[in-house]
Design a protein around this motif. Structure first.
Motif, PDB file in Angstrom:
ATOM      1  N   PHE A 158      -6.242  -8.434   3.670  1.00  0.00           N
ATOM      2  CA  PHE A 158      -5.440  -7.975   4.801  1.00  0.00           C
ATOM      3  C   PHE A 158      -4.405  -9.029   5.206  1.00  0.00           C
ATOM      4  O   PHE A 158      -3.289  -8.694   5.614  1.00  0.00           O
ATOM      5  CB  PHE A 158      -6.341  -7.630   5.988  1.00  0.00           C
ATOM      6  CG  PHE A 158      -7.059  -6.319   5.850  1.00  0.00           C
ATOM      7  CD1 PHE A 158      -6.348  -5.137   5.676  1.00  0.00           C
ATOM      8  CD2 PHE A 158      -8.437  -6.251   5.883  1.00  0.00           C
ATOM      9  CE1 PHE A 158      -6.995  -3.924   5.545  1.00  0.00           C
ATOM     10  CE2 PHE A 158      -9.102  -5.050   5.761  1.00  0.00           C
ATOM     11  CZ  PHE A 158      -8.379  -3.882   5.587  1.00  0.00           C
ATOM     12  N   MET A 159      -4.764 -10.310   5.111  1.00  0.00           N
ATOM     13  CA  MET A 159      -3.802 -11.370   5.433  1.00  0.00           C
ATOM     14  C   MET A 159      -2.614 -11.342   4.490  1.00  0.00           C
ATOM     15  O   MET A 159      -1.456 -11.479   4.922  1.00  0.00           O
ATOM     16  CB  MET A 159      -4.498 -12.733   5.362  1.00  0.00           C
ATOM     17  CG  MET A 159      -5.491 -12.993   6.467  1.00  0.00           C
ATOM     18  SD  MET A 159      -6.318 -14.598   6.269  1.00  0.00           S
ATOM     19  CE  MET A 159      -7.483 -14.540   7.641  1.00  0.00           C
ATOM     20  N   VAL A 160      -2.880 -11.158   3.209  1.00  0.00           N
ATOM     21  CA  VAL A 160      -1.789 -11.095   2.236  1.00  0.00           C
ATOM     22  C   VAL A 160      -0.950  -9.843   2.470  1.00  0.00           C
ATOM     23  O   VAL A 160       0.291  -9.884   2.361  1.00  0.00           O
ATOM     24  CB  VAL A 160      -2.357 -11.114   0.799  1.00  0.00           C
ATOM     25  CG1 VAL A 160      -1.267 -10.802  -0.220  1.00  0.00           C
ATOM     26  CG2 VAL A 160      -2.970 -12.473   0.503  1.00  0.00           C
ATOM     27  N   GLU A 161      -1.602  -8.733   2.810  1.00  0.00           N
ATOM     28  CA  GLU A 161      -0.849  -7.520   3.128  1.00  0.00           C
ATOM     29  C   GLU A 161       0.094  -7.773   4.303  1.00  0.00           C
ATOM     30  O   GLU A 161       1.279  -7.388   4.266  1.00  0.00           O
ATOM     31  CB  GLU A 161      -1.804  -6.377   3.469  1.00  0.00           C
ATOM     32  CG  GLU A 161      -1.088  -5.066   3.786  1.00  0.00           C
ATOM     33  CD  GLU A 161      -2.018  -3.997   4.329  1.00  0.00           C
ATOM     34  OE1 GLU A 161      -1.539  -2.865   4.538  1.00  0.00           O
ATOM     35  OE2 GLU A 161      -3.208  -4.296   4.555  1.00  0.00           O
ATOM     36  N   GLY A 162      -0.419  -8.418   5.349  1.00  0.00           N
ATOM     37  CA  GLY A 162       0.418  -8.731   6.498  1.00  0.00           C
ATOM     38  C   GLY A 162       1.541  -9.690   6.152  1.00  0.00           C
ATOM     39  O   GLY A 162       2.681  -9.529   6.603  1.00  0.00           O
ATOM     40  N   LEU A 163       1.246 -10.698   5.330  1.00  0.00           N
ATOM     41  CA  LEU A 163       2.269 -11.667   4.914  1.00  0.00           C
ATOM     42  C   LEU A 163       3.392 -10.982   4.144  1.00  0.00           C
ATOM     43  O   LEU A 163       4.587 -11.236   4.391  1.00  0.00           O
ATOM     44  CB  LEU A 163       1.619 -12.746   4.054  1.00  0.00           C
ATOM     45  CG  LEU A 163       2.558 -13.801   3.465  1.00  0.00           C
ATOM     46  CD1 LEU A 163       3.114 -14.691   4.571  1.00  0.00           C
ATOM     47  CD2 LEU A 163       1.832 -14.646   2.412  1.00  0.00           C
ATOM     48  N   LEU A 164       3.025 -10.093   3.221  1.00  0.00           N
ATOM     49  CA  LEU A 164       4.036  -9.413   2.408  1.00  0.00           C
ATOM     50  C   LEU A 164       4.903  -8.483   3.247  1.00  0.00           C
ATOM     51  O   LEU A 164       6.119  -8.395   3.044  1.00  0.00           O
ATOM     52  CB  LEU A 164       3.351  -8.631   1.280  1.00  0.00           C
ATOM     53  CG  LEU A 164       2.617  -9.498   0.238  1.00  0.00           C
ATOM     54  CD1 LEU A 164       1.901  -8.616  -0.769  1.00  0.00           C
ATOM     55  CD2 LEU A 164       3.594 -10.423  -0.476  1.00  0.00           C
ATOM     56  N   PHE A 165       4.277  -7.784   4.207  1.00  0.00           N
ATOM     57  CA  PHE A 165       5.063  -6.902   5.061  1.00  0.00           C
ATOM     58  C   PHE A 165       5.952  -7.701   6.015  1.00  0.00           C
ATOM     59  O   PHE A 165       7.053  -7.257   6.354  1.00  0.00           O
ATOM     60  CB  PHE A 165       4.149  -5.969   5.869  1.00  0.00           C
ATOM     61  CG  PHE A 165       3.713  -4.758   5.102  1.00  0.00           C
ATOM     62  CD1 PHE A 165       4.636  -3.906   4.524  1.00  0.00           C
ATOM     63  CD2 PHE A 165       2.372  -4.441   4.965  1.00  0.00           C
ATOM     64  CE1 PHE A 165       4.252  -2.786   3.819  1.00  0.00           C
ATOM     65  CE2 PHE A 165       1.966  -3.329   4.264  1.00  0.00           C
ATOM     66  CZ  PHE A 165       2.906  -2.493   3.687  1.00  0.00           C
TER      67      PHE A 165
END
Length: 281
Positions: A127-134
């Motif tokens: 989820f952290m990587v998802e947030g970072l990418l968005f």
């Protein structure tokens, strides 16, 4: 994800796992209560079915769907034999992290010597990587595009918090239900973003990218999504509660009838034996 289908696919995956988690968590909670045991949450739940109760179907399905997502994003990122769409690379990376989480869940299932709560840590990482990418995916976009993805980013942050809270409070039914709730918001909002930015209907009227009124409408839609998703999960939990209670009552009634019939048979046998004894005398 720069298409309607690119938003529908992850949205459908999040919706699917939200319902799987909420249903399995509620059923597991009722089974634990019936057996007098303490409920315990897991990053993935087993299917409450006799034939599949020890099969990590949720983890297997997650690994399969993320692999499909990676394949689609990589395939669509090529043009003339070269990978040119960096946005697809970001999306494939997001799928890869959730796939990695599925791998750790499978390792936990097979009792690999991993540190405690490794599956929760990898889920929070995903989820952290998802947030970072968005967060760094919106450069040069219109106000409408930035707004719909920023609202999605808030839900991703909520997912991270819910995973950490669940890891800490694993004996509360509210922990997995909170994670299922935010997953459901992600899923339905992905669908909504697809219709806002890439409506497939030929008669659809395009949204005005910088109109204040339509930007306000987007925030209202998000608020209604949050309420509707909460009601959906609430109805789901109540329905499972009623079904499990009725099933338990039917099972108790069946056991009671069997005991009554067995007791009646024993009494009848005792009467017959007593009659034979009296006749011999």
């Amino acid at each position: 994800m720069g298409s309607f289908g690119g938003h529908v696919l992850p949205g459908s995956i999040f919706i699917l796992f939200s319902f799987m988690m909420s249903i399995n968590a509620c059923v597991t909670f009722h089974q634990s209560s019936r057996r007098g045991k303490r409920f315990k949450s897991f990053s993935f739940f087993y299917v409450p079915c006799v034939r599949l109760q020890r099969v990590p179907l949720e983890a297997v399905l997650k690994l399969l769907l993320t692999t499909v997502g990676i394949g689609i994003e990589v395939y669509n990122g090529f043009s003339n034999g070269k990978f040119v769409v960096m946005g697809n690379a970001q999306h494939a990376t997001m799928y890869a992290y959730f796939g990695f989480n599925a791998l750790t869940e499978l390792l936990v299932h097979f009792k690999a010597p991993l540190p405690r709560n490794t599956e929760y840590v990898t889920l929070a990482m995903a989820f952290m990587v998802e947030g970072l990418l968005f967060k760094f995916h919106l450069h040069g976009r219109s106000q409408l595009d930035v707004l719909v993805h920023t609202l999605l980013l808030y839900v991703v942050y909520a997912c991270i918090i819910s995973v950490i809270v669940e890891m800490k409070y694993r004996y509360s039914i509210l922990s997995p239900l909170a994670r299922a709730y935010f997953l459901l918001i992600q899923g339905t909002w992905f669908w909504q973003v697809g219709f806002i930015l890439y409506n497939p209907s030929p008669n659809a009227v395009p949204w005005k990218a910088d109109d204040h009124g339509e930007l306000t409408l987007v925030t209202l839609l998000f608020a209604w999504h949050a309420l509707a998703d909460f009601i959906i999960l609430l109805v789901t939990a109540v329905t499972i509660h009623v079904c499990c209670r009725r099933r338990n009552e039917m099972a108790e009634t069946e056991v009671g009838l069997k005991r009554l019939l067995h007791s009646g048979s024993n009494d009848q046998l005792a009467v017959c034996v007593q009659s034979d004894t009296d006749g011999d005398i």
